[in-house]
Write a protein that holds these residues in place. Structure first.
Motif, PDB file in Angstrom:
ATOM      1  N   UNK A 147       0.835  -1.206   0.000  1.00  0.00           N
ATOM      2  CA  UNK A 147       0.000   0.000   0.000  1.00  0.00           C
ATOM      3  C   UNK A 147       0.870   1.256   0.000  1.00  0.00           C
ATOM      4  N   UNK A 148       1.912   1.263   0.822  1.00  0.00           N
ATOM      5  CA  UNK A 148       2.779   2.436   0.943  1.00  0.00           C
ATOM      6  C   UNK A 148       3.772   2.546  -0.208  1.00  0.00           C
ATOM      7  N   UNK A 149       4.047   1.438  -0.898  1.00  0.00           N
ATOM      8  CA  UNK A 149       5.028   1.442  -2.000  1.00  0.00           C
ATOM      9  C   UNK A 149       4.446   0.631  -3.149  1.00  0.00           C
ATOM     10  N   UNK A 150       3.723   1.268  -4.078  1.00  0.00           N
ATOM     11  CA  UNK A 150       2.963   0.549  -5.098  1.00  0.00           C
ATOM     12  C   UNK A 150       3.793  -0.080  -6.230  1.00  0.00           C
ATOM     13  N   UNK A 151       5.085   0.236  -6.320  1.00  0.00           N
ATOM     14  CA  UNK A 151       5.919  -0.376  -7.359  1.00  0.00           C
ATOM     15  C   UNK A 151       6.310  -1.795  -6.948  1.00  0.00           C
ATOM     16  N   UNK A 152       6.575  -2.643  -7.944  1.00  0.00           N
ATOM     17  CA  UNK A 152       6.961  -4.020  -7.653  1.00  0.00           C
ATOM     18  C   UNK A 152       8.284  -4.067  -6.884  1.00  0.00           C
ATOM     19  N   UNK A 153       8.336  -4.930  -5.871  1.00  0.00           N
ATOM     20  CA  UNK A 153       9.572  -5.281  -5.176  1.00  0.00           C
ATOM     21  C   UNK A 153       9.815  -6.757  -5.466  1.00  0.00           C
TER      22      UNK A 153
ATOM     23  N   UNK B  62      17.201 -21.975   0.692  1.00  0.00           N
ATOM     24  CA  UNK B  62      18.608 -21.931   1.078  1.00  0.00           C
ATOM     25  C   UNK B  62      19.188 -20.525   1.008  1.00  0.00           C
ATOM     26  N   UNK B  63      18.568 -19.658   0.249  1.00  0.00           N
ATOM     27  CA  UNK B  63      19.076 -18.296   0.136  1.00  0.00           C
ATOM     28  C   UNK B  63      18.062 -17.401  -0.535  1.00  0.00           C
ATOM     29  N   UNK B  64      18.242 -16.097  -0.330  1.00  0.00           N
ATOM     30  CA  UNK B  64      17.371 -15.137  -0.999  1.00  0.00           C
ATOM     31  C   UNK B  64      18.147 -13.864  -1.297  1.00  0.00           C
ATOM     32  N   UNK B  65      17.669 -13.168  -2.308  1.00  0.00           N
ATOM     33  CA  UNK B  65      18.306 -11.917  -2.725  1.00  0.00           C
ATOM     34  C   UNK B  65      17.223 -10.915  -3.083  1.00  0.00           C
ATOM     35  N   UNK B  66      17.255  -9.793  -2.406  1.00  0.00           N
ATOM     36  CA  UNK B  66      16.303  -8.729  -2.704  1.00  0.00           C
ATOM     37  C   UNK B  66      16.682  -8.097  -4.039  1.00  0.00           C
ATOM     38  N   UNK B  67      15.679  -7.863  -4.865  1.00  0.00           N
ATOM     39  CA  UNK B  67      15.843  -7.241  -6.185  1.00  0.00           C
ATOM     40  C   UNK B  67      16.821  -8.006  -7.072  1.00  0.00           C
ATOM     41  N   UNK B  68      16.768  -9.335  -7.022  1.00  0.00           N
ATOM     42  CA  UNK B  68      17.618 -10.193  -7.852  1.00  0.00           C
ATOM     43  C   UNK B  68      17.366  -9.856  -9.324  1.00  0.00           C
ATOM     44  N   UNK B  69      18.414  -9.573 -10.066  1.00  0.00           N
ATOM     45  CA  UNK B  69      18.262  -9.158 -11.465  1.00  0.00           C
ATOM     46  C   UNK B  69      17.593 -10.233 -12.310  1.00  0.00           C
ATOM     47  N   UNK B  70      17.746 -11.503 -11.954  1.00  0.00           N
ATOM     48  CA  UNK B  70      17.133 -12.579 -12.734  1.00  0.00           C
ATOM     49  C   UNK B  70      15.613 -12.531 -12.665  1.00  0.00           C
ATOM     50  N   UNK B  71      15.076 -11.931 -11.607  1.00  0.00           N
ATOM     51  CA  UNK B  71      13.625 -11.829 -11.452  1.00  0.00           C
ATOM     52  C   UNK B  71      13.005 -10.894 -12.478  1.00  0.00           C
ATOM     53  N   UNK B  72      13.816 -10.088 -13.120  1.00  0.00           N
ATOM     54  CA  UNK B  72      13.330  -9.133 -14.122  1.00  0.00           C
ATOM     55  C   UNK B  72      13.359  -9.715 -15.535  1.00  0.00           C
ATOM     56  N   UNK B  73      13.820 -10.950 -15.686  1.00  0.00           N
ATOM     57  CA  UNK B  73      13.900 -11.590 -17.001  1.00  0.00           C
ATOM     58  C   UNK B  73      12.491 -11.702 -17.581  1.00  0.00           C
ATOM     59  N   UNK B  74      12.281 -11.150 -18.755  1.00  0.00           N
ATOM     60  CA  UNK B  74      10.942 -11.094 -19.382  1.00  0.00           C
ATOM     61  C   UNK B  74      10.409 -12.486 -19.731  1.00  0.00           C
ATOM     62  N   UNK B  75      11.297 -13.484 -19.820  1.00  0.00           N
ATOM     63  CA  UNK B  75      10.849 -14.840 -20.161  1.00  0.00           C
ATOM     64  C   UNK B  75      10.305 -15.600 -18.958  1.00  0.00           C
ATOM     65  N   UNK B  76      10.524 -15.074 -17.764  1.00  0.00           N
ATOM     66  CA  UNK B  76      10.061 -15.726 -16.548  1.00  0.00           C
ATOM     67  C   UNK B  76       8.569 -15.484 -16.372  1.00  0.00           C
ATOM     68  N   UNK B  77       7.805 -16.556 -16.177  1.00  0.00           N
ATOM     69  CA  UNK B  77       6.351 -16.436 -16.030  1.00  0.00           C
ATOM     70  C   UNK B  77       5.989 -16.213 -14.562  1.00  0.00           C
ATOM     71  N   UNK B  78       5.069 -15.287 -14.327  1.00  0.00           N
ATOM     72  CA  UNK B  78       4.575 -14.988 -12.983  1.00  0.00           C
ATOM     73  C   UNK B  78       3.103 -15.357 -12.889  1.00  0.00           C
TER      74      UNK B  78
END
Length: 125
Positions: free
Chosen positions: A80-86, A98-114
């Motif tokens: 609500x306070x930050x409407x852009x995707x995180x 086993x691990x996590x990364x905030x704003x991982x660049x691979x998450x922005x790959x256009x071929x990845x289905x959400x």
């Protein structure tokens, strides 16, 4: 002026170092299972305010390292306070985070289905 040009060139060079996922990794996509979703929601329970997300999506799970059986997936949320995707990228080994990364660049790959992630959006405390 030279400093600005140098910094801009350095930033573009570094950005170029982040390659998207190989096609073979993208081809291994499969929707996240109920257990993957449940583990993610359980991991966040108590750390965030329930009902804080107005949008929540989870990506397909992809096989990153066939030898070690390491899988990765991403979540993207809008608050609500930050409407852009995180974005958060996560790695799984033997079905455990086993691990996590905030704003991982691979998450922005256009071929990845959400996919819609109502379990996270509707999470209770």
């Amino acid at each position: 002026m030279r400093t600005i040009v140098f910094l801009s060139a350095a930033a573009m060079t570094l950005a170029g170092c982040q390659t998207p996922m190989p096609q073979s990794v993208v081809d291994s996509q499969r929707p996240a299972s109920d257990s993957v979703k449940r583990e993610y929601v359980d991991a966040l329970r108590g750390t965030i305010k329930p009902g804080n997300f107005v949008k929540a999506e989870i990506s397909s799970v992809v096989l990153l390292d066939p030898e070690k059986q390491i899988y990765v997936y991403c979540t993207r949320t809008a608050e609500r306070a930050y409407p852009n995707w995180s974005y958060i990228g996560l790695s799984l080994e033997q079905n455990m985070i086993m691990g996590l990364a905030k704003n991982d660049y691979r998450c922005h790959d256009k071929r990845l289905r959400y996919y819609d992630f109502p379990e996270l959006r509707n999470m209770k405390s």
